[in-house]
Design a protein around this motif. Structure first.
Motif, PDB file in Angstrom:
ATOM      1  N   ASP A   1     -20.895  -5.113  52.779  1.00  0.00           N
ATOM      2  CA  ASP A   1     -19.716  -5.636  52.094  1.00  0.00           C
ATOM      3  C   ASP A   1     -19.135  -6.729  52.989  1.00  0.00           C
ATOM      4  O   ASP A   1     -18.340  -6.456  53.892  1.00  0.00           O
ATOM      5  CB  ASP A   1     -18.701  -4.521  51.857  1.00  0.00           C
ATOM      6  N   ASN A   2     -19.548  -7.971  52.738  1.00  0.00           N
ATOM      7  CA  ASN A   2     -19.141  -9.078  53.608  1.00  0.00           C
ATOM      8  C   ASN A   2     -17.631  -9.293  53.621  1.00  0.00           C
ATOM      9  O   ASN A   2     -17.085  -9.823  54.598  1.00  0.00           O
ATOM     10  CB  ASN A   2     -19.844 -10.367  53.180  1.00  0.00           C
TER      11      ASN A   2
ATOM     12  N   GLN B   1     -15.465  -7.165  54.049  1.00  0.00           N
ATOM     13  CA  GLN B   1     -14.862  -6.264  55.025  1.00  0.00           C
ATOM     14  C   GLN B   1     -15.210  -6.644  56.469  1.00  0.00           C
ATOM     15  O   GLN B   1     -14.803  -5.947  57.403  1.00  0.00           O
ATOM     16  CB  GLN B   1     -15.330  -4.833  54.762  1.00  0.00           C
TER      17      GLN B   1
ATOM     18  N   ALA C   1     -17.522  -2.331  56.194  1.00  0.00           N
ATOM     19  CA  ALA C   1     -18.599  -3.155  55.638  1.00  0.00           C
ATOM     20  C   ALA C   1     -19.864  -2.380  55.297  1.00  0.00           C
ATOM     21  O   ALA C   1     -20.691  -2.857  54.521  1.00  0.00           O
ATOM     22  CB  ALA C   1     -18.937  -4.282  56.608  1.00  0.00           C
TER      23      ALA C   1
ATOM     24  N   VAL D   1     -21.994  -0.035  53.314  1.00  0.00           N
ATOM     25  CA  VAL D   1     -22.050   0.650  52.031  1.00  0.00           C
ATOM     26  C   VAL D   1     -23.031   1.799  52.188  1.00  0.00           C
ATOM     27  O   VAL D   1     -24.250   1.595  52.260  1.00  0.00           O
ATOM     28  CB  VAL D   1     -22.494  -0.295  50.895  1.00  0.00           C
TER      29      VAL D   1
ATOM     30  N   LEU E   1     -24.820   0.310  45.964  1.00  0.00           N
ATOM     31  CA  LEU E   1     -23.697   0.800  45.167  1.00  0.00           C
ATOM     32  C   LEU E   1     -24.180   1.626  43.976  1.00  0.00           C
ATOM     33  O   LEU E   1     -23.567   2.639  43.631  1.00  0.00           O
ATOM     34  CB  LEU E   1     -22.843  -0.373  44.689  1.00  0.00           C
TER      35      LEU E   1
END
Length: 376
Positions: free
Chosen positions: A214-215, A217, A239, A241, A308
């Protein structure tokens, strides 16, 4: 065609504490002869075979091989694994056809997390990480093998000169940078474990084929990284996941256009990757994971990243939580808790609100053998 040089070792299994490393110190090489259908390969690997006389059941290996069909193109350093659920290292490092300076390559093998990683040192340049891959859960490291094959040696002046091959329980490349990812908390830290100060950092990149980064974050970092310094790039729950794939590739961008790869080290969860089906990431497969799985049943998850989508029950990565994922969850649940545990768990919880899911459960209970055969 195969150099049948094998070395028996103490078996590396899920009970082995820590990693084992094949270290190959090479003085140079000269690759000349060319056959597009039989391109040269020089390989060092861990085998699952334990016969004492050789074998070919590869668990993970590092190799130097030609990169294309052209005789003038160079070589590449690669890492790959064989077997169900194994994953090759996506990146490669380009190498010349002729080399006269030292080159060291290291293959790390860890059965507790079912991961392997390739490192290399090009002469006196800083050590680099090629990346990390996944070992098939049913393959251990029971022996070592060295192979030269295909067109190697067709030209008598062709050579590959090895100074030393060793098996160790520590990585001899001590000038690596480290990105530490906590599986449980999600905290991400950049640590200068190289022993020297690194300046001129203009940024960094972290990539994942399954989309587990998760860029948004990640915190920016530029400038100087002192020896031993730790920099938090993402705080708890950030970041990373969470998912069973640990495929992060990281590199620092340097002033002048250069890059420096970073060793990615996952920690937490007692040193193990999360098992398939552990959807709440607590290190166990329980009714709580089933609750998460059933909540996403038959959902179209194709708009999500693989990581995800996995969190909503897409265990096979096809973009939907379907009957195939149901079968994978059943197999994983029984593997973690004992034969028949999944059926017992279903019998102890309220009936699913969806008739379709109820039908799936009945199918698994009444004709589980046929169902599992289809789902696999």
């Amino acid at each position: 065609d195969f150099e049948t040089s094998h070395l028996q070792i103490d078996n590396v299994t899920s009970d082995t504490v820590g990693s084992r490393y094949i270290v190959a110190e090479i003085a140079g090489w000269d690759i000349r002869g060319f056959d597009a259908a039989n391109q040269e390969q020089i390989r060092f690997g861990f085998l699952d075979d334990d016969s004492g006389t050789g074998g070919s059941r590869v668990a993970a290996q590092v190799q130097i091989a030609r990169v294309s069909d052209s005789p003038t193109d160079g070589l590449a350093l690669e890492g790959n694994a064989i077997g169900a659920s194994s994953v090759n290292i996506p990146g490669t490092a380009p190498l010349a056809l002729v080399r006269t300076s030292p080159f060291t390559m290291v293959l790390e093998f860890n059965k507790l997390s079912d991961t392997y990683e390739v490192f290399y040192k090009d002469d006196s340049n800083p050590s680099q990480s090629l990346g990390m891959g996944t070992i098939a859960p049913d393959r251990n490291g029971n022996s070592l093998r060295f192979v030269v094959n295909n067109n190697f040696g067709s030209d008598f002046s062709e050579s590959f000169t090895i100074d030393r091959v060793a098996l160790t329980d520590s990585n001899p490349l001590t000038d690596l940078l480290t990105l530490e990812v906590d599986r449980s908390s999600g905290e991400v830290k950049l640590i200068n474990t190289s022993g020297s100060t690194l300046s001129g950092i203009t940024g960094y990149t972290i990539d994942s084929a399954v989309g587990s980064v998760d860029n948004g974050q990640l915190l920016p970092f530029t400038g100087t990284l002192n020896a031993g310094q730790e920099v938090v790039l993402s705080s708890v729950g950030g970041a990373w996941v969470q998912n069973p794939s640990e495929d992060w590739q990281a590199a620092l961008s340097l002033s002048g256009g250069g890059t420096r790869s970073v060793n990615v080290d996952f920690i937490g969860n007692t040193g193990e990757r999360f098992d398939v089906g552990d959807l709440n990431f607590d290190g166990e497969l329980t009714v709580d994971d089933w609750t998460i799985f059933i909540a996403g049943a038959e959902a179209n998850l194709s708009a999500l990243s693989t990581a995800l989508a996995y969190q909503s029950g897409d265990l096979d990565g096809d973009g939907i939580n379907s009957i195939g994922d149901f079968g994978l969850f059943e197999v994983a649940f029984d593997a973690a808790n004992g034969g028949g545990a999944f059926a017992a768990m279903l019998a102890s919880v309220p009936e699913p609100s969806s008739l379709l899911l109820g039908g799936l459960a009945c199918l698994a209970l009444v004709d589980g053998r046929k169902f599992r055969s289809r789902c696999r």
